[in-house]
Structures are given as structure tokens and as C-alpha cells.
Design an enzyme around this catalytic site. Sequence first.
Site, PDB file in Angstrom:
ATOM      1  CE  LYS A 146      -4.249  -2.069   1.629  1.00 35.47           C
ATOM      2  NZ  LYS A 146      -3.846  -3.493   1.722  1.00 35.47           N
TER       3      LYS A 146
HETATM    4  C1  LIG Z   1      -4.468  -4.564   1.116  1.00 32.54           C
HETATM    5  C2  LIG Z   1      -3.686  -5.827   0.992  1.00 32.54           C
HETATM    6  C3  LIG Z   1      -4.042  -6.834   0.062  1.00 32.54           C
HETATM    7  C4  LIG Z   1      -5.277  -6.740  -0.803  1.00 32.54           C
HETATM    8  O1  LIG Z   1      -5.166  -5.777  -1.824  1.00 32.54           O
HETATM    9  P1  LIG Z   1      -6.457  -5.283  -2.642  1.00 32.54           P
HETATM   10  O2  LIG Z   1      -5.965  -4.153  -3.463  1.00 32.54           O
HETATM   11  O3  LIG Z   1      -7.458  -4.853  -1.610  1.00 32.54           O
HETATM   12  O4  LIG Z   1      -6.954  -6.420  -3.457  1.00 32.54           O
HETATM   13  C5  LIG Z   1      -3.212  -7.950  -0.041  1.00 32.54           C
HETATM   14  N1  LIG Z   1      -2.124  -8.094   0.748  1.00 32.54           N
HETATM   15  C6  LIG Z   1      -1.752  -7.151   1.650  1.00 32.54           C
HETATM   16  C7  LIG Z   1      -0.551  -7.392   2.487  1.00 32.54           C
HETATM   17  C8  LIG Z   1      -2.512  -5.989   1.804  1.00 32.54           C
HETATM   18  O5  LIG Z   1      -2.142  -5.058   2.705  1.00 32.54           O
END
Ligand SMILES: *Cc1c(COP(=O)(O)O)cnc(C)c1O
Length: 462
Positions: free
Chosen positions: A112
Site C-alpha cells: 500500500k
Molecule cells: C491490502 C492488501 C491486500 C489486498 O489488496 P487489494 O488491493 O485490496 O486487493 C493484499 N495483501 C496485503 C498485504 C494488503 O495489505
Amino acid sequence: MRYISTRGQAPALSFEEVVLTGMASDGGLYVPETVPQLSHDDLAAMAGLSYAEIAFRVMQPYVNGEIDDETFRTIVTEAYATFSHDAVVPLNQLDANHFLLELFHGPTLAFKDVALQLLGRLLDHFLKKRGERAVIMGATSGDTGSAAIEGCRHCDNLDIFILHPYQRVSEVQRRQMTSVLADNVFNVAIEGNFDDAQAMVKASFADQSFLNGTRLVAVNSINWARIMAQIVYYVASAVALGAPHRKVSFCVPSANFGNVFAGYMAYRMGLPVERFVIATNANDILHRTLAANDFSKQELKATLAPSMDIVVSSNFERLLFEAYGRDGAAVAALLERFQAEPTALADAPLARLRELFASHSVDDATILEVIREAHHRTQEILDPHTATGYRAAERERGEASVPMVTLATAHPAKFAEAVVKAGFPGVPLPPHMDDLLEREERYTVLPAELSAVQQFVVDNRR
Ligand SMILES: *Cc1c(COP(=O)(O)O)cnc(C)c1O
């Protein structure tokens, strides 16, 4: 370039407006009206360029001249200078044609950061230009809160309030938020659960009068700029593996579908992708929809991959909009039905999706087995989210001549519980974070009452 809503009723917006706006007024999500194209030559010319330069070239058409090129280049360069690896998102070869794309070298050790390091800077740029300030509110049970705080800590025109459930997030995740002592960062521990925190944030967005006109901004993955930033690493990794001269497949641990939708956008821009494999944990709405045309909500399950624990996959609406031929009315009708009762996609759109997407769901027992198996075969310790991807990629790999890139969405040190359960002693935090457990913390504990939280925001925003 304008941005339009997936439900077809809200006004079209400029890039600046779409960055500052979350959900469209008709309940839909914003998508670009046309998809900028990367030609064969454009892609070939990216070989050997830095990540920041590729990022500039991929995103520049979406910005639509609303930020001058020099300024935008500076924003992008600064955003990715916060990553601790020179390649920003390095590829790690596991075997002859299976690669991990390590997206966890940012400040909070999860993917993120790639989007939120950029989004904070974009928001601050536009707010400064307008002479405005804004308040960010969010509720978190994990990765989003810390990534948003790190993305905004240096933003003069933003104050950020992140609510987490008191004593219900892991120590590493709490400290990643509460040890940021910047003047514009406010951590609130709510005496309640995650749903209580989330409900208070939702209520604050629904009625913003408590802020007396100050703009309230959402930084969750419905914000278009987050998707835009994530397109870049699909392009950069495919080019590193030989695009445009050869195809690549991607496997994406998925929850709200923001990450894999960004991959789909890269494909639509012209990146040669063979297929996308969607990996889910036991919260498998995406897998049930694709494999069995069961588009329905099921109860939330707490899993070893908690950042993928969701009931509804919000960004899937963006893909449905494309699968339904950009018919906003059809999307709105489908999602209204979905909110009320179990439903199904129409045949033609589902068939279209199945041409490009495969899916696989991975339960907790299998996550542990995969962490052990992958370590045995490759010496890598995977985090539990990446483990779902590893298994799905092995199952749905397809032709040996096409490289499979599994997105490693978090660093294993961040999710020690699963790693320890799998039988490992744990994974140390990377050097720049090894004093995390000694750092000073700052947060405020508040009751789960909307008025108390809103008063705290009003009293503390600058
Ligand atoms: C947010 C997250 C996901 C999922 O990603 P999306 O974009 O919501 O599909 C997967 N793995 C981790 C470690 C995350 O923080």
C-alpha cells in the site's frame, strides 16, 4: 482526459477533482473516460529506465497536464525515494519462470506504500495550489492506516486521523502508526471493534457538517490515484522480463481488487499480459464469482492473511463496468441486487472475464503448508498474503514459456503470527525499523461514540 462514474449518473471530473473526491455522488467509482495507450515502442523504450522514470511515463497521461511535467516528476521521484531498495520493487526469481515482485520495501513494509506515498503528495500539491486544507479520516485494522500516515506525515495542508480498535491490532501494526510523532498525525484508539471504528468514519463522511466546510478526504482504494500508482509496477516488472517482446502472467493476492484492477489497466494500456490469477484467502467472493458465478456476500472470516479479510470487494465494480461494456445503468442494477440478495453475473460479461482471469482460494491450513513448502524449495519466507498468491500461481500457472509474476504484498516480519505458526522462529524487522519496539508512541483512547471522535477531530485539526 475526464473521469466518469461506473454508475453513469455522477458528473465527469478532472484529475484534480478525482484525486480530491472519493466515491462518486451516484455511489459509483471513478474511472478514466479513455485509456491512454503504451505502444510497442513506448514499452521497448522503458527497458533500463529507473522506476521513477517509468512511473512518470505511465502516469503522465492520467494527470492530463493538470500538474506540469517538472513538478510531477519531482513528486514521483520523492515518493519512491522513500523505498529502501534501489529498484523500488525488485523481482526475485524463484525458479525457471516463477518470480516474486517484492512490493514491500516501502516505509510500512506492505504494497500500500506504493500508492499512498504518491497520493499524500498529490493531495498536498492540489490543496496548496487551492490554498485549502483538508482532513483525512480512516479506520484501519492493519496495513492501510500505517501506509496512509506515512504517506501524509510531511503534508503541510493535511491533518490525518486514523481510528484503530483499542488493543485489537498487532503490536507491530499499532507501533507503525503510533510512533509517527508528526504534528499532523492523530491516532485514535477506539474502545470498540473495527466495525465500530469504520461506522464512525462512514457517518463522518455522510454528514460532514461537524467540520464547518473543511474538506474531508478518503484515502481508501476507491481513490483513483491509488489505482493509477499501482499500474506502474505491472509495467516495470513486465518490461524487466522482456515486454513488449514477450508476454507475462501475474498472480495477485486480492481483497478489494484495487491491486489486480491496476494490472488490468496496464493490460488495457497495451501491456502484453497472458492472464491474471486472482488469489483469495477463505474470504473468497472473487473466486466464487469467477469460478461458480456466485456473486454473493458471506460472513467475514478472520484468517491468517488479515489484510485480505473482506466481505465485499469494492473495486470489482470497476472491472464489472468494463465487462458490461461500460453500461453504468446495468452495473448500478447489478450492484443494487447484490446488496439485497445473492446474485449472478450475466453470461456474456462473465465469459469475457474468464478469458483473462483465473482464480484460486487458499485456506489457513494451506497458507501454513505453503510457507513451509516455499521455504523448502526456495529459501524464501513468504508472508501469509503472498503465500496465497504462491499457491494460486503454482496451480494456475499455464504455459511454461510465459513468466509468472506473483505479487509479494507484505514483508513476512509484519505478519509474524503466521510465520511462527508455520514453524519458523520469526523474521527480524529490516534494519531501518529494528528499533520500532522501543520508539515513543502517541495515541488517544476514546469511547466508541461518534460525538467524542468528531469533537477530537475539530479540536485537533490545525
Ligand atoms: C491490502 C492488501 C491486500 C489486498 O489488496 P487489494 O488491493 O485490496 O486487493 C493484499 N495483501 C496485503 C498485504 C494488503 O495489505
